[in-house]
Design an enzyme around this catalytic site. Sequence first.
Site, PDB file in Angstrom:
ATOM      1  N   TYR A 194      -0.839  -0.807  10.402  1.00  0.00           N
ATOM      2  CA  TYR A 194      -1.140  -1.130   9.000  1.00  0.00           C
ATOM      3  C   TYR A 194      -0.008  -0.651   8.089  1.00  0.00           C
ATOM      4  O   TYR A 194       0.545  -1.420   7.306  1.00  0.00           O
ATOM      5  CB  TYR A 194      -2.461  -0.489   8.576  1.00  0.00           C
ATOM      6  CG  TYR A 194      -2.840  -0.797   7.147  1.00  0.00           C
ATOM      7  CD1 TYR A 194      -3.495  -1.981   6.836  1.00  0.00           C
ATOM      8  CD2 TYR A 194      -2.537   0.087   6.110  1.00  0.00           C
ATOM      9  CE1 TYR A 194      -3.831  -2.290   5.523  1.00  0.00           C
ATOM     10  CE2 TYR A 194      -2.881  -0.199   4.807  1.00  0.00           C
ATOM     11  CZ  TYR A 194      -3.520  -1.389   4.515  1.00  0.00           C
ATOM     12  OH  TYR A 194      -3.846  -1.686   3.210  1.00  0.00           O
ATOM     13  N   SER A 218       0.855  -1.189   0.000  1.00  0.00           N
ATOM     14  CA  SER A 218       0.000   0.000   0.000  1.00  0.00           C
ATOM     15  C   SER A 218       0.886   1.232   0.000  1.00  0.00           C
ATOM     16  O   SER A 218       2.034   1.181   0.465  1.00  0.00           O
ATOM     17  CB  SER A 218      -0.881   0.012   1.254  1.00  0.00           C
ATOM     18  OG  SER A 218      -1.516   1.261   1.437  1.00  0.00           O
TER      19      SER A 218
END
Length: 257
Positions: free
Chosen positions: A148, A138
Amino acid sequence: MTTALITGSTAGIGAAFARRLAADGQDLVLVARDAKRLREQATELHDRHGIEVEVLSADLSEDKGIESVADRLGDRKNPVDLLVNNAGFGNKGRYLDVSMADELKMLKVHCEAVLRLTSAAAEAMRERHRGGIVNVASVAAFVPRGTYGASKAWVVQFTQGAARDLAGSGVRLMALCPGFVRTEFHERAGMGTDNIPGWLWLDADKLVAAALADLARGKSLSIPDPRYKALMGLVKVTPRGLLGGVTSKTGRKYGPQ
């Protein structure tokens, strides 16, 4: 005929990879937790494109699930030519608001599973002197933003390092770093999306097409959209202290923790 194995195949980016690779004539091994959705997906892709589709129900937050997929990747009689490590999720909430169990589950899926599956696939591919691995990360990997982003930063660093170590072996590895993509990701994490600007959204099918083109070019890192390439360029020249404050605010507003 070649075979691709896709984790997290029943929704979002994983489903887009499955559609594109099936249309290209590749046989598939589809991996996800929901056996019913897997069977429905397999039937649809087989009927539409005439390819062979295996299904493997596995929970990659558990050792048993990781081991079952690793065993399939290591099957020399039925080799996998392309691995797409796509399975992943986000947690809603700031650091210390998310339970330790959920934090560790994320690291299990995003890091340990990626390491073990990449290693199983790469070893078999190196023996055949060919193969490709796409690890879905990401753009959150490039900003200081919680577990994350940290887990996705690990995916990027690991993938690029492994790509260098395997240079010349015939095995290509690439970290794919999308931004916001219209999938089930935010809904599953209980995150609203109404406040995310429209220009930030990416189309999953176009993203996959760009990613596969980058893999074919031999890239070890793919940011498959000019908008996010420009944003990541700004990130590189922004002072780290300022970047941390900005990403903390935007992360709470838009993204997973």
